[in-house]
Design an enzyme around this catalytic site. Structure first.
Site, PDB file in Angstrom:
ATOM      1  N   HIS A 213       0.851  -1.418   0.067  1.00 40.06           N
ATOM      2  CA  HIS A 213       0.050   0.079   0.124  1.00 40.06           C
ATOM      3  C   HIS A 213       0.999   1.187  -0.145  1.00 40.06           C
ATOM      4  O   HIS A 213       0.106   2.306  -0.037  1.00 40.06           O
ATOM      5  CB  HIS A 213      -0.957   0.007   1.172  1.00 40.06           C
ATOM      6  CG  HIS A 213      -0.074   0.249   2.408  1.00 40.06           C
ATOM      7  ND1 HIS A 213       0.530  -0.792   3.167  1.00 40.06           N
ATOM      8  CD2 HIS A 213      -0.275   1.322   3.388  1.00 40.06           C
ATOM      9  CE1 HIS A 213       0.889  -0.279   4.145  1.00 40.06           C
ATOM     10  NE2 HIS A 213       0.659   0.989   4.425  1.00 40.06           N
TER      11      HIS A 213
HETATM   12  C1  UD1 Z   1      -2.273   5.261   6.057  1.00 40.02           C
HETATM   13  C2  UD1 Z   1      -0.907   5.777   6.622  1.00 40.02           C
HETATM   14  C3  UD1 Z   1       0.225   4.692   6.477  1.00 40.02           C
HETATM   15  C4  UD1 Z   1      -0.470   3.399   7.071  1.00 40.02           C
HETATM   16  C5  UD1 Z   1      -1.479   2.938   6.327  1.00 40.02           C
HETATM   17  C6  UD1 Z   1      -2.002   1.799   7.030  1.00 40.02           C
HETATM   18  C7  UD1 Z   1      -0.584   8.087   6.662  1.00 40.02           C
HETATM   19  C8  UD1 Z   1       0.473   9.028   5.973  1.00 40.02           C
HETATM   20  N1  UD1 Z   1      -0.416   6.957   5.924  1.00 40.02           N
HETATM   21  O1  UD1 Z   1      -1.976   4.961   4.661  1.00 40.02           O
HETATM   22  O2  UD1 Z   1       1.229   5.098   7.192  1.00 40.02           O
HETATM   23  O3  UD1 Z   1       0.749   2.120   6.965  1.00 40.02           O
HETATM   24  O4  UD1 Z   1      -2.710   4.034   6.649  1.00 40.02           O
HETATM   25  O5  UD1 Z   1      -3.317   1.195   6.227  1.00 40.02           O
HETATM   26  O6  UD1 Z   1      -0.904   8.373   7.580  1.00 40.02           O
HETATM   27  N2  UD1 Z   1      -9.215   4.631   1.838  1.00 40.02           N
HETATM   28  C9  UD1 Z   1     -10.521   3.690   2.009  1.00 40.02           C
HETATM   29  N3  UD1 Z   1     -11.190   3.334   3.369  1.00 40.02           N
HETATM   30  C10 UD1 Z   1     -10.513   3.712   4.402  1.00 40.02           C
HETATM   31  C11 UD1 Z   1      -9.439   4.393   4.396  1.00 40.02           C
HETATM   32  C12 UD1 Z   1      -8.924   4.725   3.214  1.00 40.02           C
HETATM   33  O7  UD1 Z   1     -11.186   3.461   0.894  1.00 40.02           O
HETATM   34  O8  UD1 Z   1     -11.248   3.393   5.537  1.00 40.02           O
HETATM   35  C13 UD1 Z   1      -8.879   4.818   0.493  1.00 40.02           C
HETATM   36  C14 UD1 Z   1      -8.924   6.399   0.345  1.00 40.02           C
HETATM   37  O9  UD1 Z   1      -9.285   6.302  -1.158  1.00 40.02           O
HETATM   38  C15 UD1 Z   1      -7.833   6.965   0.558  1.00 40.02           C
HETATM   39  C16 UD1 Z   1      -6.641   5.809   0.407  1.00 40.02           C
HETATM   40  O10 UD1 Z   1      -7.441   4.526   0.885  1.00 40.02           O
HETATM   41  O11 UD1 Z   1      -7.547   8.049  -0.439  1.00 40.02           O
HETATM   42  C17 UD1 Z   1      -5.559   6.150   1.232  1.00 40.02           C
HETATM   43  O12 UD1 Z   1      -5.803   6.292   2.646  1.00 40.02           O
HETATM   44  P1  UD1 Z   1      -4.881   6.932   3.439  1.00 40.02           P
HETATM   45  O13 UD1 Z   1      -5.369   6.915   4.930  1.00 40.02           O
HETATM   46  O14 UD1 Z   1      -4.697   8.508   3.146  1.00 40.02           O
HETATM   47  O15 UD1 Z   1      -3.591   6.388   3.347  1.00 40.02           O
HETATM   48  P2  UD1 Z   1      -3.021   4.839   3.605  1.00 40.02           P
HETATM   49  O16 UD1 Z   1      -2.382   4.732   2.386  1.00 40.02           O
HETATM   50  O17 UD1 Z   1      -4.153   4.088   4.164  1.00 40.02           O
END
Ligand code: UD1
Length: 374
Positions: A213
């Site tokens: 991820h």
């Molecule tokens: C975040 C953390 C990362 C951690 C990871 C674990 C930061 C900068 N990054 O990254 O350190 O390793 O979480 O999973 O804080 N999304 C969903 N549902 C959710 C959450 C996210 O669909 O419940 C999708 C959204 O489209 C979002 C993307 O995933 O834009 C990324 O989510 P985000 O929380 O921005 O970063 P992660 O890649 O999950």
């Protein structure tokens, strides 16, 4: 009665907090513990299922921030959390790991408020880790949090060294171990009861487990293609192994965006799943033949369980997993990955040791310090 608030937001935070919550409950005559969930992760499969599996109560306060750009997400967390902190005035706030919620909460608490009320002390659990790669959002979150927090709880010796080199006083640094490993040790009997192997029709030690991820691997078409090519190559080295890949929402989005979904799903022996809960996922970790990952936490969990782990990143902020444990850092170098997979097949891959204080008692050590300080 003292009041402690834990601020969590994203999946890896939850297993780091659970053992602290349980320890604090043992002292409920002295301290009340409240949980604030920022809503950085909000899908049931990224959040609710973890609260349930980890035996955590529903968060006391849910900020409902959701996915945004980094600046917007942190700013909104700060705006909403400031209101909570003003109202609750806790004696201490605990933050975990290196996600956006961690640094945003630290910024809110460590500054004296507008009405001249004193700053709230902050404890950082999983402090001191450094990848020395500032292109990672997590590295910025770690630096910001550690420079501001008051009590720095460290999981491995490199963390102590990094903080000392940054000029942080020894008085603030506590080498207490890994609370995520506390969760794993406590919940292992329940993890073993998961039926996920049966559900996926796979057998112990006969599957590879993949998790990906990191923006550096999945947000660029070129790198995501390289990753897919590495996954394909598993079939050449371990032709009878299944390949289990629970796909993170970010990765799912990027596979679609770059038109690479078919290329992945067409790989022989691959089983794609949605993100899994804690019990099911950890059940897969416990008896994987090997793991390919870019996660931070999985490097540690596999080291504790002595499962070979190949990390598709150029660096790690958790060097003890590679120096002592079963982890190897290969980046996206397919030849290097193949070399180590070959060793795993032949049974010559390193067997690893468990790092100091990864013994299930880290939360107890942390809470002991905190109760003396507040
Ligand atoms: C975040 C953390 C990362 C951690 C990871 C674990 C930061 C900068 N990054 O990254 O350190 O390793 O979480 O999973 O804080 N999304 C969903 N549902 C959710 C959450 C996210 O669909 O419940 C999708 C959204 O489209 C979002 C993307 O995933 O834009 C990324 O989510 P985000 O929380 O921005 O970063 P992660 O890649 O999950």
């Amino acid at each position: 009665m003292k009041k402690i608030i834990s601020v969590v937001g994203a999946r890896p935070n939850f297993m780091k907090m659970a053992p602290i919550h349980k320890q604090l409950l043992k002292h409920k005559k002295k301290v009340i513990h409240k949980i604030v969930h920022t809503g950085q992760h909000y899908d049931k499969k990224m959040s609710d299922v973890f609260f349930k599996d980890l035996g955590l109560p529903k968060p006391d306060i849910f900020l409902g921030i959701g996915s945004k750009s980094h600046a917007e997400q942190k700013a909104l967390i700060m705006i909403e959390l400031e209101k909570v902190i003003k109202k609750e005035r806790p004696d201490l706030v605990i933050v975990y790991g290196d996600v956006n919620s961690t640094s945003a909460a630290t910024l809110v608490c460590t500054k004296q408020s507008d009405d001249m009320l004193p700053a709230i002390p902050v404890a950082h659990v999983e402090s001191g880790l450094r990848s020395f790669d500032r292109s990672m959002p997590e590295e910025i979150n770690r630096l910001v949090t550690d420079v501001l927090a008051d009590y720095l709880f460290v999981t491995e010796p490199s963390g102590v060294r990094n903080l000392q080199k940054e000029g942080i006083s020894d008085k603030k640094i506590f080498f207490t171990g890994n609370t995520m490993i506390d969760s794993l040790i406590t919940l292992l009997p329940l993890i073993k009861k998961s039926d996920i192997l049966k559900e996926l029709c796979i057998s112990e030690k006969n599957y590879a487990l993949i998790t990906l991820h990191r923006p550096s691997n999945v947000d660029s078409k070129q790198n995501l293609s390289k990753v897919i090519s590495i996954i394909k190559s598993i079939n050449n080295i371990s032709p009878n192994s299944d390949i289990v890949f629970p796909v993170h929402p970010r990765t799912h989005k990027m596979l679609e965006k770059f038109g690479l979904t078919k290329e992945l799903t067409n790989i022989k022996n691959i089983i794609i799943t949605e993100p899994l809960g804690y019990f099911d996922f950890m059940r897969l970790v416990t008896t994987a033949r090997f793991i390919l990952t870019d996660s931070g936490g999985i490097q540690e969990e596999s080291t504790y369980l002595k499962i070979p782990c190949i990390t598709l990143r150029e660096n790690t902020e958790r060097p003890v997993t590679a120096e002592l444990g079963t982890n190897t850092i290969t980046g996206l170098d397919e030849r290097a990955v193949k070399k180590f997979l070959g060793q795993i097949e032949k049974g010559t891959y390193k067997s690893g040791k468990i790092p100091k204080f990864w013994d299930g008692n880290s939360a107890e050590r942390i809470v002991k310090v905190l109760l003396e300080k507040i």
